[in-house]
Design a protein around this motif. Structure first.
Motif: not given
Length: 288
Positions: A31-46
């Motif tokens: 959501f509201q993320v663009r290519p090149g942004d950091l992956v929000d590790a806190a939201r990663v479930d798998r």
């Protein structure tokens, strides 16, 4: 870890800390993320590192499948790992979930598919078939959808695929066809019916699985000279002739040639199988 492509609010394609293309999943991750942004590790479930298929295709699969179905398939894969061993890894999850997603749609519409390899799968892969049936029970309990019992068969093939490390279900189907041909050929040559649930048959089938994959991948055993081959041919003429028949059928049906060294090893495995007292029920050897 940076985002390369956004597939929906819950699925993005990115790169892990080692630079490997990885599918990341998590609620709101895209959501509201663009290519090149950091992956929000806190939201990663798998997350899944692409292996058997291109990373974009893997991410597309993940984006098409509802999260609740993926969560159910995680339970199925965990149960399969307990029953079948650690070779059942997370890499089978999305391809299996993709199959089950469409199977669920058929079940909800009351449609069914006839699987032509029913006998072969049930008899050549009994443990995987039992796990396929258990998967249907998990799916019904979690999602409230009763699927046709035959849907256990393609699920079983996915588990076979995972154990042999093949990303290609079509190759696993070909391998299954050849396994049946091999056991039928041995039965014809030696005048017996192989009990496919015996320990000896299970060991032989395991050898045939990996032999087929080596032939497919061009990784067959290197030649070590003809002296051993001649010795085996002289000592085990029926077994060697049977192995040559099996090699011919593989080449004829699937275009995969076995080298002489593999035919030699196959003859020795045929000899070991046919020498076991527990492989046949109510049958006799040819000529006895």
């Amino acid at each position: 870890m940076r985002v390369k492509k956004i597939f929906n609010n819950n699925v993005v394609l990115g790169a892990d800390e080692h630079g490997a293309e990885t599918v990341f999943m998590g609620r709101g991750l895209g959501f509201q993320v663009r290519p090149g942004d950091l992956v929000d590790a806190a939201r990663v479930d798998r997350q899944f590192v692409a292996q058997a298929m291109p990373a974009e295709r893997l991410a597309a699969l993940a984006a098409e499948i509802p999260l609740d179905e993926i969560e159910v398939m995680e339970e199925v894969v965990a149960a399969a790992r307990v029953r079948l061993g650690d070779r059942i890894s997370e890499h089978v999850l999305l391809p299996l979930a993709d199959h089950v997603h469409f199977a669920l749609a058929r079940a909800r519409e009351g449609a069914s598919i006839e699987y032509p390899l029913k006998w072969e799968i049930e008899n050549l892969y009994p443990a995987e078939t039992e796990m396929g049936t258990a998967a249907l029970e998990i799916i019904e309990r979690r999602l409230g959808v009763r699927m046709d019992a035959t849907e256990a068969l393609p699920i079983a093939l996915h588990f076979v695929n995972a154990q042999i490390g093949s990303g290609d279900i079509a190759a696993t189907v070909q391998m299954t066809q050849w396994l049946k041909i091999a056991l039928d050929t041995i039965g014809e040559d030696f005048g017996l019916v192989v009990d496919q649930r015996s320990l000896a048959a299970a060991r032989f089938i395991t050898h045939l699985r990996y032999l087929f994959l080596r032939a497919r991948d061009g990784k067959q055993s290197p030649e070590t000279g003809g002296a051993i081959g001649e010795a085996v041919r002289s000592a085990k003429p029926l077994e060697y002739a049977c192995a040559e028949r099996l090699a011919h059928r593989m080449a004829e049906l699937f275009g995969r040639e076995l080298v002489q060294e593999e035919i030699l090893y196959l003859a020795l495995h045929v000899s070991r199988l046919t020498a076991q007292p527990d492989i046949a029920e109510g049958t006799t050897r040819a000529g006895t």
